[in-house]
Design a protein around this motif. Structure first.
Motif, PDB file in Angstrom:
ATOM      1  N   GLY A 195      59.812 -58.635  12.400  1.00  0.00           N
ATOM      2  CA  GLY A 195      60.038 -60.002  12.701  1.00  0.00           C
ATOM      3  C   GLY A 195      60.557 -60.007  14.033  1.00  0.00           C
ATOM      4  O   GLY A 195      61.115 -60.892  14.656  1.00  0.00           O
ATOM      5  N   ARG A 196      60.425 -58.983  14.853  1.00  0.00           N
ATOM      6  CA  ARG A 196      60.968 -58.510  16.253  1.00  0.00           C
ATOM      7  C   ARG A 196      59.873 -58.413  17.261  1.00  0.00           C
ATOM      8  O   ARG A 196      58.737 -58.170  16.756  1.00  0.00           O
ATOM      9  N   PRO A 197      59.816 -58.764  18.535  1.00  0.00           N
ATOM     10  CA  PRO A 197      58.801 -58.477  19.217  1.00  0.00           C
ATOM     11  C   PRO A 197      58.206 -56.711  19.409  1.00  0.00           C
ATOM     12  O   PRO A 197      59.248 -56.236  19.243  1.00  0.00           O
ATOM     13  N   VAL A 198      57.101 -56.719  19.183  1.00  0.00           N
ATOM     14  CA  VAL A 198      56.548 -55.538  19.042  1.00  0.00           C
ATOM     15  C   VAL A 198      55.357 -55.127  20.136  1.00  0.00           C
ATOM     16  O   VAL A 198      54.622 -56.066  20.291  1.00  0.00           O
ATOM     17  N   VAL A 199      55.390 -54.195  20.989  1.00  0.00           N
ATOM     18  CA  VAL A 199      54.151 -53.672  21.404  1.00  0.00           C
ATOM     19  C   VAL A 199      53.856 -52.314  21.019  1.00  0.00           C
ATOM     20  O   VAL A 199      54.904 -51.444  20.684  1.00  0.00           O
ATOM     21  N   TYR A 200      52.481 -52.343  20.947  1.00  0.00           N
ATOM     22  CA  TYR A 200      52.023 -51.238  20.077  1.00  0.00           C
ATOM     23  C   TYR A 200      51.339 -50.052  21.180  1.00  0.00           C
ATOM     24  O   TYR A 200      50.907 -50.554  22.227  1.00  0.00           O
ATOM     25  N   TYR A 201      51.672 -48.812  20.849  1.00  0.00           N
ATOM     26  CA  TYR A 201      51.170 -48.086  21.887  1.00  0.00           C
ATOM     27  C   TYR A 201      49.862 -47.138  21.207  1.00  0.00           C
ATOM     28  O   TYR A 201      50.132 -46.908  19.924  1.00  0.00           O
ATOM     29  N   SER A 202      49.006 -46.798  22.037  1.00  0.00           N
ATOM     30  CA  SER A 202      47.732 -46.150  21.546  1.00  0.00           C
ATOM     31  C   SER A 202      48.160 -44.602  21.174  1.00  0.00           C
ATOM     32  O   SER A 202      48.682 -43.787  22.140  1.00  0.00           O
ATOM     33  N   ASP A 203      47.777 -44.331  20.252  1.00  0.00           N
ATOM     34  CA  ASP A 203      48.230 -42.994  19.718  1.00  0.00           C
ATOM     35  C   ASP A 203      47.361 -41.688  20.405  1.00  0.00           C
ATOM     36  O   ASP A 203      46.106 -41.635  19.996  1.00  0.00           O
ATOM     37  N   PHE A 204      48.083 -41.026  21.195  1.00  0.00           N
ATOM     38  CA  PHE A 204      47.709 -39.882  22.069  1.00  0.00           C
ATOM     39  C   PHE A 204      47.760 -38.688  21.310  1.00  0.00           C
ATOM     40  O   PHE A 204      49.172 -38.451  20.761  1.00  0.00           O
ATOM     41  N   PRO A 205      46.953 -37.579  21.061  1.00  0.00           N
ATOM     42  CA  PRO A 205      45.610 -37.490  21.899  1.00  0.00           C
ATOM     43  C   PRO A 205      44.624 -38.142  20.860  1.00  0.00           C
ATOM     44  O   PRO A 205      43.419 -37.835  21.081  1.00  0.00           O
ATOM     45  N   TYR A 206      44.806 -38.657  19.810  1.00  0.00           N
ATOM     46  CA  TYR A 206      43.995 -39.151  18.785  1.00  0.00           C
ATOM     47  C   TYR A 206      42.973 -40.345  19.661  1.00  0.00           C
ATOM     48  O   TYR A 206      41.851 -40.209  18.863  1.00  0.00           O
ATOM     49  N   ASN A 207      43.615 -40.883  20.271  1.00  0.00           N
ATOM     50  CA  ASN A 207      42.776 -41.831  20.875  1.00  0.00           C
ATOM     51  C   ASN A 207      41.596 -41.348  21.896  1.00  0.00           C
ATOM     52  O   ASN A 207      40.809 -42.355  22.480  1.00  0.00           O
ATOM     53  N   GLN A 208      41.606 -40.088  21.997  1.00  0.00           N
ATOM     54  CA  GLN A 208      40.554 -39.390  22.795  1.00  0.00           C
ATOM     55  C   GLN A 208      39.277 -39.288  21.999  1.00  0.00           C
ATOM     56  O   GLN A 208      38.344 -39.114  22.527  1.00  0.00           O
ATOM     57  N   ARG A 209      39.390 -39.586  20.636  1.00  0.00           N
ATOM     58  CA  ARG A 209      38.242 -39.147  19.927  1.00  0.00           C
ATOM     59  C   ARG A 209      38.006 -40.323  18.709  1.00  0.00           C
ATOM     60  O   ARG A 209      37.155 -40.218  18.060  1.00  0.00           O
ATOM     61  N   ALA A 210      38.945 -41.402  18.803  1.00  0.00           N
ATOM     62  CA  ALA A 210      38.817 -42.410  17.575  1.00  0.00           C
ATOM     63  C   ALA A 210      39.235 -43.684  18.276  1.00  0.00           C
ATOM     64  O   ALA A 210      39.926 -43.756  19.210  1.00  0.00           O
ATOM     65  N   ASP A 211      38.746 -44.713  17.704  1.00  0.00           N
ATOM     66  CA  ASP A 211      38.915 -46.034  18.137  1.00  0.00           C
ATOM     67  C   ASP A 211      40.264 -46.660  17.415  1.00  0.00           C
ATOM     68  O   ASP A 211      40.444 -46.475  16.112  1.00  0.00           O
ATOM     69  N   PRO A 212      40.746 -47.903  18.001  1.00  0.00           N
ATOM     70  CA  PRO A 212      41.875 -48.553  17.377  1.00  0.00           C
ATOM     71  C   PRO A 212      40.970 -49.401  16.229  1.00  0.00           C
ATOM     72  O   PRO A 212      40.019 -49.785  16.080  1.00  0.00           O
ATOM     73  N   ASP A 213      42.036 -49.888  15.069  1.00  0.00           N
ATOM     74  CA  ASP A 213      41.625 -50.674  14.169  1.00  0.00           C
ATOM     75  C   ASP A 213      41.246 -52.028  14.623  1.00  0.00           C
ATOM     76  O   ASP A 213      42.213 -52.728  14.987  1.00  0.00           O
ATOM     77  N   ALA A 214      39.914 -52.296  15.013  1.00  0.00           N
ATOM     78  CA  ALA A 214      39.825 -53.629  15.437  1.00  0.00           C
ATOM     79  C   ALA A 214      40.478 -54.806  14.798  1.00  0.00           C
ATOM     80  O   ALA A 214      40.649 -55.991  15.483  1.00  0.00           O
ATOM     81  N   ARG A 215      40.210 -54.860  13.418  1.00  0.00           N
ATOM     82  CA  ARG A 215      40.720 -55.870  12.708  1.00  0.00           C
ATOM     83  C   ARG A 215      42.383 -56.315  12.861  1.00  0.00           C
ATOM     84  O   ARG A 215      43.014 -57.269  12.993  1.00  0.00           O
ATOM     85  N   PHE A 216      43.112 -55.066  13.233  1.00  0.00           N
ATOM     86  CA  PHE A 216      44.437 -55.280  13.521  1.00  0.00           C
ATOM     87  C   PHE A 216      44.732 -55.698  14.739  1.00  0.00           C
ATOM     88  O   PHE A 216      45.572 -56.825  14.740  1.00  0.00           O
ATOM     89  N   THR A 217      44.096 -55.303  15.727  1.00  0.00           N
ATOM     90  CA  THR A 217      44.189 -55.519  17.196  1.00  0.00           C
ATOM     91  C   THR A 217      43.839 -57.163  17.246  1.00  0.00           C
ATOM     92  O   THR A 217      44.581 -58.033  17.831  1.00  0.00           O
ATOM     93  N   GLY A 218      42.591 -57.466  16.389  1.00  0.00           N
ATOM     94  CA  GLY A 218      42.028 -58.828  16.412  1.00  0.00           C
ATOM     95  C   GLY A 218      43.073 -60.099  15.848  1.00  0.00           C
ATOM     96  O   GLY A 218      43.357 -61.247  16.499  1.00  0.00           O
TER      97      GLY A 218
END
Length: 294
Positions: A195-218
């Motif tokens: 229930g609070r403002p949230v900014v999400y960070y992309s998990d490094f180093p896993y984001n060097q070889r995987a994509d984010p969850d498009a359903r969640f970001t969408g």
């Protein structure tokens, strides 16, 4: 010169003296993914890193857990996690941020709250039967939170509530869950529901070889923004996690890549957090709380 949206947003938050709570699933995730931003914001605003899963459990361990201990060269899980907590403390103090070690059990070691029916004696011979995530590859890294983890999810939610009382103050930074580690997805879920403002960070180093969850970001209308300040010292900070760095970065080379944060495309006044109680997170340097936040 025009200011990019992320920089403008961060400056507004910092200028408002808003407490920033960074949720770090494990004892390195915040610095891996947010070390540059933490180094910049820590000197300008009340920032606290809450590391959630900071404990192991006694043996017997699963095969995946035993392999992890062998990889790190640790004699016992207790020894390893004591060393990891010490590493985290040394690194975070260099960044001038507050810290909390919450004391929940890492997913690799987390046991079922209740034994599965008919497995009592057999679980002593096959520890996988007594664990929430029996294997790393087939269970812990599949991007799903086990239904047996409801109590853990509740504990993370209670941690957020304890560290940011009220629902209209402060800003939460939470992992996006790139790479699918269940602990990361669990923390993301608790943040999503807080229930609070949230900014999400992309998990490094896993984001060097995987994509984010498009359903969640969408679903949340999230847009990725790069942050490049403070990266010059980030590799050195990461190397401070000696028990983990060699396995993550063979040869000691940490890629110098921008940090990635995701926030709504129109991070307008309705999204921007409001200051909370002035005592919240102020002066909180560090508390280690085995078994949950106190």
């Amino acid at each position: 010169m025009a200011v990019d949206p992320l920089t403008g947003f961060v400056r507004t938050v910092v200028g408002s003296d808003v407490p920033i709570l960074v949720l770090s699933p494990h004892l390195d995730d915040a610095v891996l993914s947010c070390g540059g931003l933490l180094g910049w914001a820590g000197r300008r605003a009340p920032v606290t890193v809450a590391s959630l899963f900071t404990e192991a459990a006694p043996p017997p361990h699963t095969l995946s857990a035993r392999q992890y201990l062998k990889q790190t060269g640790a004699e016992t899980a207790e020894q390893l996690y004591a060393e990891r907590r010490a590493e985290d403390l040394r690194v975070l103090e260099r960044l001038d941020v507050g810290w909390r070690h919450i004391g929940l059990v890492d997913g690799l070691f987390r046991r079922l709250p209740r034994p599965r029916p008919g497995t009592g004696l057999l679980a002593g011979l096959l520890p996988e039967l007594a664990h929430v995530y029996p294997t790393y590859r087939l269970h812990l890294s599949r991007g799903r939170v086990s239904p047996y983890d409801e109590e853990t999810l509740r504990a993370v939610a209670e941690t957020i509530d304890a560290l940011l009382p009220g629902t209209d103050g402060g800003l939460v930074l939470a992992p996006l869950g790139v790479g699918g580690h269940a602990d990361h997805v669990l923390v993301r879920t608790a943040a999503e529901r807080c229930g609070r403002p949230v900014v999400y960070y992309s998990d490094f180093p896993y984001n060097q070889r995987a994509d984010p969850d498009a359903r969640f970001t969408g679903r949340h209308g999230l847009v990725a923004r790069d942050w490049q300040r403070g990266l010059d010292r980030k590799a050195e900070l990461i190397q401070g996690y000696g028990t983990q760095a060699d396995a993550m970065f063979p040869g000691g080379r940490v890629p110098l890549t921008p940090e990635v944060y995701l926030l709504p495309e129109s991070a307008d006044a309705d999204f921007r957090p409001r200051p909370t109680h002035p005592a919240t997170l102020r002066g909180v340097r560090g508390i280690h709380a085995p078994g949950g936040v106190s």
